[in-house]
Structures are given as C-alpha cells and as structure tokens.
Design a protein around this motif. Structure first.
Motif, PDB file in Angstrom:
ATOM      1  N   ASN A  96      17.214  23.601  75.911  1.00  0.00           N
ATOM      2  CA  ASN A  96      18.522  23.086  76.950  1.00  0.00           C
ATOM      3  C   ASN A  96      17.238  21.596  77.592  1.00  0.00           C
ATOM      4  OD1 ASN A  96      20.438  22.803  78.119  1.00  0.00           O
ATOM      5  ND2 ASN A  96      20.399  24.245  79.544  1.00  0.00           N
ATOM      6  N   THR A  97      16.983  20.873  77.037  1.00  0.00           N
ATOM      7  CA  THR A  97      16.558  19.722  77.010  1.00  0.00           C
ATOM      8  C   THR A  97      17.112  18.702  76.416  1.00  0.00           C
ATOM      9  OG1 THR A  97      15.247  19.941  74.699  1.00  0.00           O
ATOM     10  CG2 THR A  97      13.831  20.989  76.505  1.00  0.00           C
ATOM     11  N   THR A  98      18.226  18.754  76.172  1.00  0.00           N
ATOM     12  CA  THR A  98      19.412  17.387  75.756  1.00  0.00           C
ATOM     13  C   THR A  98      19.957  16.544  76.753  1.00  0.00           C
ATOM     14  OG1 THR A  98      21.252  18.868  75.439  1.00  0.00           O
ATOM     15  CG2 THR A  98      20.111  19.079  73.779  1.00  0.00           C
ATOM     16  N   ASN A  99      19.790  16.913  77.645  1.00  0.00           N
ATOM     17  CA  ASN A  99      20.733  16.093  78.771  1.00  0.00           C
ATOM     18  C   ASN A  99      19.710  14.769  79.085  1.00  0.00           C
ATOM     19  OD1 ASN A  99      22.044  18.315  79.739  1.00  0.00           O
ATOM     20  ND2 ASN A  99      20.830  18.431  81.679  1.00  0.00           N
ATOM     21  N   SER A 100      18.437  14.571  78.436  1.00  0.00           N
ATOM     22  CA  SER A 100      17.913  13.344  78.437  1.00  0.00           C
ATOM     23  C   SER A 100      18.244  12.829  78.027  1.00  0.00           C
ATOM     24  CB  SER A 100      16.567  13.420  78.885  1.00  0.00           C
ATOM     25  OG  SER A 100      15.689  14.187  77.646  1.00  0.00           O
ATOM     26  N   THR A 101      18.714  13.318  76.494  1.00  0.00           N
ATOM     27  CA  THR A 101      19.172  12.585  75.323  1.00  0.00           C
ATOM     28  C   THR A 101      19.960  11.548  75.169  1.00  0.00           C
ATOM     29  OG1 THR A 101      18.338  14.680  74.035  1.00  0.00           O
ATOM     30  CG2 THR A 101      19.877  13.358  72.892  1.00  0.00           C
ATOM     31  N   PHE A 102      21.178  11.531  76.024  1.00  0.00           N
ATOM     32  CA  PHE A 102      22.225  10.969  76.654  1.00  0.00           C
ATOM     33  C   PHE A 102      21.992  10.000  77.771  1.00  0.00           C
ATOM     34  CE2 PHE A 102      24.123  14.392  73.958  1.00  0.00           C
ATOM     35  CZ  PHE A 102      24.199  13.978  73.275  1.00  0.00           C
ATOM     36  N   THR A 103      21.312   9.993  78.398  1.00  0.00           N
ATOM     37  CA  THR A 103      20.516   9.038  79.341  1.00  0.00           C
ATOM     38  C   THR A 103      19.887   8.478  78.203  1.00  0.00           C
ATOM     39  OG1 THR A 103      19.571  10.239  80.004  1.00  0.00           O
ATOM     40  CG2 THR A 103      21.781  10.899  81.229  1.00  0.00           C
ATOM     41  N   ARG A 104      19.134   8.112  78.031  1.00  0.00           N
ATOM     42  CA  ARG A 104      17.730   6.814  77.788  1.00  0.00           C
ATOM     43  C   ARG A 104      18.166   6.155  76.583  1.00  0.00           C
ATOM     44  NH1 ARG A 104      16.689   7.945  72.348  1.00  0.00           N
ATOM     45  NH2 ARG A 104      16.289   9.324  71.366  1.00  0.00           N
ATOM     46  N   ASP A 105      17.872   5.174  76.596  1.00  0.00           N
ATOM     47  CA  ASP A 105      18.346   4.163  75.436  1.00  0.00           C
ATOM     48  C   ASP A 105      18.567   4.191  73.914  1.00  0.00           C
ATOM     49  OD1 ASP A 105      18.159   1.686  77.964  1.00  0.00           O
ATOM     50  OD2 ASP A 105      16.515   1.646  77.925  1.00  0.00           O
ATOM     51  N   LEU A 106      18.990   3.933  74.003  1.00  0.00           N
ATOM     52  CA  LEU A 106      19.671   4.079  71.797  1.00  0.00           C
ATOM     53  C   LEU A 106      18.118   2.892  71.447  1.00  0.00           C
ATOM     54  CD1 LEU A 106      20.796   5.332  69.665  1.00  0.00           C
ATOM     55  CD2 LEU A 106      22.168   3.260  69.471  1.00  0.00           C
ATOM     56  N   LYS A 107      17.293   3.827  70.766  1.00  0.00           N
ATOM     57  CA  LYS A 107      16.105   3.345  69.332  1.00  0.00           C
ATOM     58  C   LYS A 107      16.581   2.921  68.448  1.00  0.00           C
ATOM     59  CE  LYS A 107      12.902   4.063  73.250  1.00  0.00           C
ATOM     60  NZ  LYS A 107      13.224   3.029  73.773  1.00  0.00           N
ATOM     61  N   THR A 108      15.953   2.064  67.285  1.00  0.00           N
ATOM     62  CA  THR A 108      16.164   1.402  66.192  1.00  0.00           C
ATOM     63  C   THR A 108      16.242   3.081  65.509  1.00  0.00           C
ATOM     64  OG1 THR A 108      15.237  -1.034  66.623  1.00  0.00           O
ATOM     65  CG2 THR A 108      15.480  -0.102  63.998  1.00  0.00           C
ATOM     66  N   LYS A 109      14.858   4.263  65.590  1.00  0.00           N
ATOM     67  CA  LYS A 109      14.661   5.127  65.101  1.00  0.00           C
ATOM     68  C   LYS A 109      15.799   6.090  65.276  1.00  0.00           C
ATOM     69  CE  LYS A 109      12.096   8.058  68.408  1.00  0.00           C
ATOM     70  NZ  LYS A 109      10.991   8.501  67.733  1.00  0.00           N
ATOM     71  N   ASP A 110      17.175   6.122  65.929  1.00  0.00           N
ATOM     72  CA  ASP A 110      17.727   6.821  66.785  1.00  0.00           C
ATOM     73  C   ASP A 110      19.080   6.837  65.291  1.00  0.00           C
ATOM     74  OD1 ASP A 110      16.551   7.425  68.437  1.00  0.00           O
ATOM     75  OD2 ASP A 110      17.258   7.218  69.924  1.00  0.00           O
ATOM     76  N   ILE A 111      19.246   5.101  64.855  1.00  0.00           N
ATOM     77  CA  ILE A 111      20.201   5.274  63.929  1.00  0.00           C
ATOM     78  C   ILE A 111      19.778   5.084  62.169  1.00  0.00           C
ATOM     79  CG2 ILE A 111      21.625   3.249  63.273  1.00  0.00           C
ATOM     80  CD1 ILE A 111      20.674   1.287  66.053  1.00  0.00           C
ATOM     81  N   ASP A 112      20.897   6.498  62.065  1.00  0.00           N
ATOM     82  CA  ASP A 112      20.821   7.122  60.918  1.00  0.00           C
ATOM     83  C   ASP A 112      22.165   6.006  59.824  1.00  0.00           C
ATOM     84  OD1 ASP A 112      20.095   8.425  58.709  1.00  0.00           O
ATOM     85  OD2 ASP A 112      21.677  10.200  59.355  1.00  0.00           O
ATOM     86  N   TYR A 113      21.352   4.846  59.111  1.00  0.00           N
ATOM     87  CA  TYR A 113      22.449   3.960  58.514  1.00  0.00           C
ATOM     88  C   TYR A 113      21.453   3.314  57.738  1.00  0.00           C
ATOM     89  CZ  TYR A 113      25.630   0.526  58.025  1.00  0.00           C
ATOM     90  OH  TYR A 113      26.895  -0.233  56.937  1.00  0.00           O
ATOM     91  N   THR A 114      22.195   3.676  56.451  1.00  0.00           N
ATOM     92  CA  THR A 114      21.525   2.669  55.441  1.00  0.00           C
ATOM     93  C   THR A 114      22.311   0.765  55.173  1.00  0.00           C
ATOM     94  OG1 THR A 114      21.133   5.072  53.580  1.00  0.00           O
ATOM     95  CG2 THR A 114      21.040   1.900  52.744  1.00  0.00           C
ATOM     96  N   LEU A 115      21.450  -0.311  55.047  1.00  0.00           N
ATOM     97  CA  LEU A 115      22.110  -1.020  55.733  1.00  0.00           C
ATOM     98  C   LEU A 115      21.917  -2.390  54.142  1.00  0.00           C
ATOM     99  CD1 LEU A 115      23.076  -3.417  57.101  1.00  0.00           C
ATOM    100  CD2 LEU A 115      20.245  -4.412  57.761  1.00  0.00           C
ATOM    101  N   ILE A 116      23.069  -2.483  54.329  1.00  0.00           N
ATOM    102  CA  ILE A 116      23.387  -2.922  52.547  1.00  0.00           C
ATOM    103  C   ILE A 116      23.594  -4.178  52.697  1.00  0.00           C
ATOM    104  CG2 ILE A 116      24.283  -3.119  50.245  1.00  0.00           C
ATOM    105  CD1 ILE A 116      24.620  -0.428  50.505  1.00  0.00           C
ATOM    106  N   LEU A 117      22.619  -5.549  52.077  1.00  0.00           N
ATOM    107  CA  LEU A 117      22.570  -6.698  52.532  1.00  0.00           C
ATOM    108  C   LEU A 117      22.923  -7.536  50.669  1.00  0.00           C
ATOM    109  CD1 LEU A 117      18.789  -7.652  53.864  1.00  0.00           C
ATOM    110  CD2 LEU A 117      21.423  -7.829  55.504  1.00  0.00           C
ATOM    111  N   ASN A 118      23.991  -7.974  51.274  1.00  0.00           N
ATOM    112  CA  ASN A 118      25.293  -8.126  50.305  1.00  0.00           C
ATOM    113  C   ASN A 118      24.448  -9.829  49.705  1.00  0.00           C
ATOM    114  OD1 ASN A 118      27.387  -6.864  49.581  1.00  0.00           O
ATOM    115  ND2 ASN A 118      28.260  -7.455  50.991  1.00  0.00           N
TER     116      ASN A 118
END
Length: 118
Positions: A96-118
């Motif tokens: 139950n240590t998840t409350n801080s997860t939603f109050t902190r700033d979003l970091k680059t490593k938190d983004i699970d996305y594959t960027l495709i450059l054209n």
C-alpha cells in the motif's frame, strides 16, 4: 457481481480491490485477473513480498525470455512470468505504498511508449 468494492491500492499496471460484501480480494495486473479469499490473499501477498528478484534473474540469466521471475500456479502447466519492474509494482500494491505514485512528477522512465520518427 461485487457491488461494494473498495480500492486498496493502485499502480500504473494494476489495482487491488476488496469487496466489502463477499470479502473477496480482486487483483488486476496487466492482463492478469485474480480473486482471493482472505487466507489466499495473505499467502499470495507473503509469497510476492518474499520473492528474491536477484536470485531468479541470476538463475534464468541465459534464458531467452524477457521476464525471468516465475510465479507458479495450481495448474501445473501454468507459470506466470514477471520482470523486475512488474514485481516491484506488485510489491507496491501489497504494501500500500502507492499514494505517492500519483502525487509525484512524471519522469521520462515512467512513459512506456515506442517513439517512431518518420
């Protein structure tokens, strides 16, 4: 169907609920859904919290699979496989240590996305 659902904790990949009527725990994590009674929940929680990530990563270091941490099931031919980050998230759900997860700033490593450059 459970109607009195209480959210116990939440992470990026899943949520843990408790039904106040039937006292069943519901775990949704990625594409896995599990239900537990109180005894099963306690056993599963203890199993997850006691997992030694380094041991399993070392044991399956040469395996060709991405996820190297196994969680066995009652069905002999079914083993759930997780990676280090997923196990940390599961542990976070159970402690139950998840409350801080939603109050902190979003970091680059938190983004699970594959960027495709054209």
């Amino acid at each position: 169907m459970c109607t009195k659902i209480k959210i116990i904790s939440k992470v990026k990949s899943g949520e843990l609920y408790l039904c106040r009527d039937c006292h069943v725990y519901h775990l949704e994590f990625n594409n896995i859904y599990l239900e537990f009674n109180a005894k099963e929940f306690k056993q599963f929680k203890n199993f997850i919290l006691d997992l030694e990530i380094e041991y399993w990563e070392h044991k399956y270091a040469s395996a060709r699979v991405k996820r190297k941490i196994p969680i066995p099931s009652m069905q002999q031919n079914l083993v759930l496989m997780f990676n280090r980050e997923e196990i940390k998230e599961l542990k976070s759900l159970f402690t139950n240590t998840t409350n801080s997860t939603f109050t902190r700033d979003l970091k680059t490593k938190d983004i699970d996305y594959t960027l495709i450059l054209n």
